[in-house]
Design an enzyme around this catalytic site. Structure first.
Site, PDB file in Angstrom:
ATOM      1  N   HIS A  34      -2.414  -4.196  -3.247  1.00 33.82           N
ATOM      2  CA  HIS A  34      -3.817  -3.817  -3.149  1.00 33.82           C
ATOM      3  C   HIS A  34      -3.975  -2.502  -2.404  1.00 33.82           C
ATOM      4  CE1 HIS A  34      -2.846  -5.794   0.622  1.00 33.82           C
ATOM      5  NE2 HIS A  34      -3.827  -5.074   1.160  1.00 33.82           N
ATOM      6  N   HIS A 115      -3.352   3.658  -0.193  1.00 32.89           N
ATOM      7  CA  HIS A 115      -1.960   3.390  -0.544  1.00 32.89           C
ATOM      8  C   HIS A 115      -1.786   1.930  -0.951  1.00 32.89           C
ATOM      9  CE1 HIS A 115      -2.237   1.955   3.603  1.00 32.89           C
ATOM     10  NE2 HIS A 115      -1.213   1.167   3.318  1.00 32.89           N
TER      11      HIS A 115
END
Length: 171
Positions: A34, A115
């Site tokens: 995620h 990220h």
């Protein structure tokens, strides 16, 4: 209860991230790959109802968001985390900023670095091994995110979706 807000990438990117996370991420089984928009915060049952209404309003301010990944990066020397770096994106940064301001959350201590974590809580040797083997690898993934998710933490430390918000701004 503990909540967070994240974007889940598409299946192809999730499969890639999971193939790398399996060995190096102790949270591999607790949450899918995620992009964290808002890390964990506390809210009770009444507060979360109001938060959901505010998140719906935020979602209505944004169109789908392009996600591009070209390389691996690391947070070292701050900590031994290796991640897929999301290319800088004004829409993603604006969404992050609006979530914090709308929910009146305390500003994060670190700058927003979109990220997908591949390895964390790594020893120095594990970090060196993982980062060295992946940093020369070329990545070229592009996709569009059209929703974000309000998550909550279960008693076993895993995270699950509480509610999903589609990005709906008219073009």
């Amino acid at each position: 209860m503990k909540y967070g807000i994240a974007i889940f990438p598409g299946k192809e990117l999730q499969d890639l991230a999971n193939s790398l996370r399996k060995r190096f991420d102790p949270k591999y089984a607790l949450i899918p790959p995620h992009i964290t928009l808002v890390s964990d915060f506390e809210a009770n049952n009444e507060e979360i109802k109001e938060i959901s209404k505010k998140l719906e309003q935020v979602a209505n301010h944004f169109q789908s968001i392009d996600l591009k990944i070209k390389k691996i990066s690391t947070f070292q020397p701050v900590n031994n985390v290796v991640y897929l770096k999301i290319e800088p994106n004004v829409d993603l940064t604006d969404l992050h900023t609006e979530l914090f301001s709308t929910l009146h959350l305390e500003k994060p201590t670190h700058a927003f670095v979109p990220h997908i974590t591949l390895g964390q809580e790594l020893s120095h040797d594990q970090h060196l091994d993982m980062y060295s083997s992946l940093r020369m690898r070329k990545f070229n993934y592009e996709e569009t995110a059209d929703r974000f998710h309000l998550l909550y933490e279960l008693e076993n430390g895993s995270w699950t979706v509480f509610e999903t918000f589609r990005l709906r701004k008219d073009k």
